[in-house]
Design an enzyme around this catalytic site. Structure first.
Site, mmCIF file in Angstrom:
data_model
loop_
_atom_site.group_PDB
_atom_site.id
_atom_site.type_symbol
_atom_site.label_atom_id
_atom_site.label_comp_id
_atom_site.label_asym_id
_atom_site.label_seq_id
_atom_site.Cartn_x
_atom_site.Cartn_y
_atom_site.Cartn_z
ATOM 1 N N ASP A 22 -2.130 -7.055 1.777
ATOM 2 C CA ASP A 22 -3.513 -8.486 2.674
ATOM 3 C C ASP A 22 -4.149 -8.897 1.126
ATOM 4 O O ASP A 22 -4.437 -8.748 -0.145
ATOM 5 C CB ASP A 22 -4.384 -7.887 2.894
ATOM 6 C CG ASP A 22 -3.808 -6.866 3.776
ATOM 7 O OD1 ASP A 22 -3.116 -6.327 4.056
ATOM 8 O OD2 ASP A 22 -5.372 -6.574 5.152
ATOM 9 N N GLN A 38 -4.705 -6.257 -1.360
ATOM 10 C CA GLN A 38 -5.066 -5.217 -1.259
ATOM 11 C C GLN A 38 -4.081 -4.495 -2.250
ATOM 12 O O GLN A 38 -2.826 -4.917 -2.540
ATOM 13 C CB GLN A 38 -4.668 -4.445 0.192
ATOM 14 C CG GLN A 38 -5.641 -5.003 1.279
ATOM 15 C CD GLN A 38 -6.947 -3.784 1.124
ATOM 16 O OE1 GLN A 38 -6.641 -2.761 1.781
ATOM 17 N NE2 GLN A 38 -7.783 -4.037 0.417
HETATM 18 N N1 DQQ Z 1 -4.526 -4.462 5.849
HETATM 19 C C1 DQQ Z 1 -4.205 -4.412 7.182
HETATM 20 C C2 DQQ Z 1 -5.963 -4.452 7.390
HETATM 21 C C3 DQQ Z 1 -6.361 -3.661 6.398
HETATM 22 C C4 DQQ Z 1 -5.472 -4.069 5.455
HETATM 23 C C5 DQQ Z 1 -3.320 -5.419 7.706
HETATM 24 C C6 DQQ Z 1 -5.529 -2.356 4.207
HETATM 25 O O1 DQQ Z 1 -6.486 -4.456 9.467
HETATM 26 O O2 DQQ Z 1 -7.830 -3.628 6.169
HETATM 27 O O3 DQQ Z 1 -2.579 -5.926 7.057
HETATM 28 O O4 DQQ Z 1 -4.685 -2.156 3.636
#
Ligand code: DQQ
Length: 542
Positions: A22, A38
């Protein structure tokens, strides 16, 4: 990371190595664009200790990678730092990040982080708030489905509001919190938004769009000249949806124009590989800008073998179209700085069953814009919508099977003999009461390699009975193709991994498989240069 990297991109954002998903807290602050994401710093797969990696840029295209901004370290985020957003607090002009922590009990809680040193132009270091966690799972929400705080907005009453993704059993929920001081938050008991049997709502985004300008507006704007957008990533569908509607914090709730129905008529930013998108207001250029994670379509093992996984789309400007019923998107103008070696084709007729090579550019990294002139649309073939699921019409046999008006479009990342190619195309139909156009991206022949996700993407949109032209733009970059139909009315992003169409063996063709001719009114194509990705000298070796 192996030397031979036929699928790493030249101008899309990706970390030097390992896993990215993300976009997090994208923002503009004092002349610098910030991008957090992320990241698993240890492997090319999603990890148990996810961190917030951090890069900065002056133009959203060329980036400097910094040290990680937020890492698991406290009981409230010991088991991962998951997604979140930034809010610029007016007055103090201070950015505040709200992010989800997987705490020491594996519950999902919301935490605050603020820059350690506001005079560091790159905001390299972030400190966690002493009151963390500032939100813990409320009643009616599962403790492991409560995450992804949005950018906050300030109501007319001066109170801050933020939405969080959640789930309760089969019901997807978007939960609203309010605060006077951005540290103490109270939950609103009735959900801001809910949807039955959709599973968890991830990465909610809530923002206003101007009804009479393509400019963006700040997240807190509420007046008669804006409508509001609520975007949700539905985990179960692995797709992003958005709802347009009315919001006035006076009566508290967002009233979407339409409910989620689960068919291709639902509004999506992008009908291809595009997830966990997040927008921010770029007040330097008065733009609402959208980022999204574009995952791989190959296997986990191939990700490990190539040493990286995950791209971001080219940031897109987003605005409301004249109808007021859907959003438009277009790659930020800064990407055009990478264009070189333009070629043009004008007034070229594509008779049925023909292809035309677009030569003279590096077709593996290219930006191509085409305006097609249509024959009379009333000659289009008839479509009984009740009989067929639109997605089927984008599947393989339809590209090769000729229609009357279309399929026509581009073969991108094509091998010379076209045994490998990704077809991005249009096809016009008339139905009992209107004319429609399909826009599709068909990956079924993108690669001779096996065990890839080669599903086709597409959707249907109405066209005017006397429509004369249709436009297409594709950003091509080795293993990603982002296509924009009708100036950004319909967007489709795909991931492909050719085995022949690599680097100098990549070709680009325009094609027409319809029985009626179409004309390339104008086609412009450019080779695209590398974007610059540097590492800040203060970075420690991961
Ligand atoms: N990825 C999800 C989110 C979460 C994150 C969506 C964790 O809900 O916070 O792709 O890497």
């Amino acid at each position: 990371v192996p030397q031979k990297q036929p699928y790493r991109t030249w101008y899309h954002f990706q970390p030097p190595k390992h896993w990215m998903n993300d976009p997090n807290a994208p923002m503009y602050y004092k002349g610098v664009y910030h991008f957090f994401y992320q990241h698993n710093p240890h492997a090319a797969t999603f990890g148990e200790k996810m961190v917030w990696a951090h890069s900065v840029s002056y133009d959203l295209i060329n980036w400097i990678h910094l040290n990680h901004a937020i890492e698991p370290s406290e009981p409230f985020d010991l088991n991962s730092c998951w997604s979140g957003s930034a809010t610029i607090i007016p007055g103090k002009e201070q950015p505040v990040i709200l992010y989800s922590g997987i705490d020491d009990k594996k519950h999902q809680v919301q935490n605050i982080a603020t820059p350690k040193n506001l005079s560091d132009p790159f905001l390299r270091e972030w400190v966690k708030h002493p009151q963390n966690p500032v939100m813990t799972p409320p009643i009616g929400v599962e403790v492991d489905n409560f995450r992804d705080p949005s950018t906050a907005w300030q109501g007319k009453d001066g109170k801050w509001r933020v939405v969080i993704g959640a789930q309760n059993g089969d019901e997807g929920k978007v939960v609203l919190y309010q605060s006077e001081d951005f540290a103490n938050w109270t939950v609103e008991l009735n959900p801001f938004f809910a949807s039955d049997n959709t599973g968890v709502c991830e990465c909610p985004d809530f923002f206003p769009v101007s009804i009479n300008s393509t400019n963006g507006v700040d997240t807190s704007v509420q007046n008669q000249s804006v409508r509001h957008v609520l975007k949700i990533s539905y985990y179960r569908r692995n797709q992003d949806y958005y709802f347009l509607g009315k919001y006035d914090n006076g009566d508290g709730n967002f009233i979407p124009d339409v409910k989620f129905i689960g068919t291709s008529l639902d509004l999506r930013f992008d009908y291809g590989k595009f997830y966990a998108s997040k927008s921010f207001f770029d007040h330097a250029k008065s733009r609402r800008i959208l980022w999204a994670w574009v995952d791989e379509c190959d296997t986990r093992d191939h990700g490990i073998e190539k040493g990286w996984a995950g791209l971001q789309c080219i940031p897109r400007q987003v605005w409301l179209d004249e109808s007021g019923n859907r959003l438009m998107q277009w790659p930020i103008e800064e990407v055009e700085k990478l264009r070189e070696k333009q070629i043009s084709i004008k007034g070229e007729k594509l008779v049925g069953g023909s292809t035309l090579e677009v030569s003279g550019i590096t077709a593996s990294q290219a930006d191509v814009e085409v305006l097609f002139e249509l024959p009379e649309v009333e000659n289009a073939e008839f479509l009984d919508e009740s009989e067929v699921d639109p997605h089927l019409l984008c599947s393989e046999e339809y590209v090769s099977r000729s229609g009357i008006i279309g399929p026509f479009g581009l073969f991108a990342l094509a091998s010379e003999d076209q045994t490998e190619h990704t077809a991005i195309f249009f096809r016009i139909y008339k139905t009992s009461n209107r004319y429609v156009c399909f826009m599709c991206s068909d990956q079924s022949r993108s690669s001779l390699r096996e065990n890839l996700d080669k599903s086709s993407y597409g959707t249907i949109f109405d066209i005017d009975p006397n429509q004369k032209t249709i436009s297409l733009r594709s950003l091509i970059d080795r293993s990603i193709i982002e296509s924009f139909g009708e100036k950004g009315k319909i967007c489709i992003t795909s991931r492909v991994y050719p085995s022949l169409a690599i680097d100098k063996d990549v070709h680009l063709f325009a094609f027409n498989n319809g029985r009626q001719s179409v004309v390339i009114s104008e086609l412009n194509a450019w080779s695209m240069k590398h974007a610059e990705f540097d590492q800040d000298q203060s970075i420690y070796q991961q």
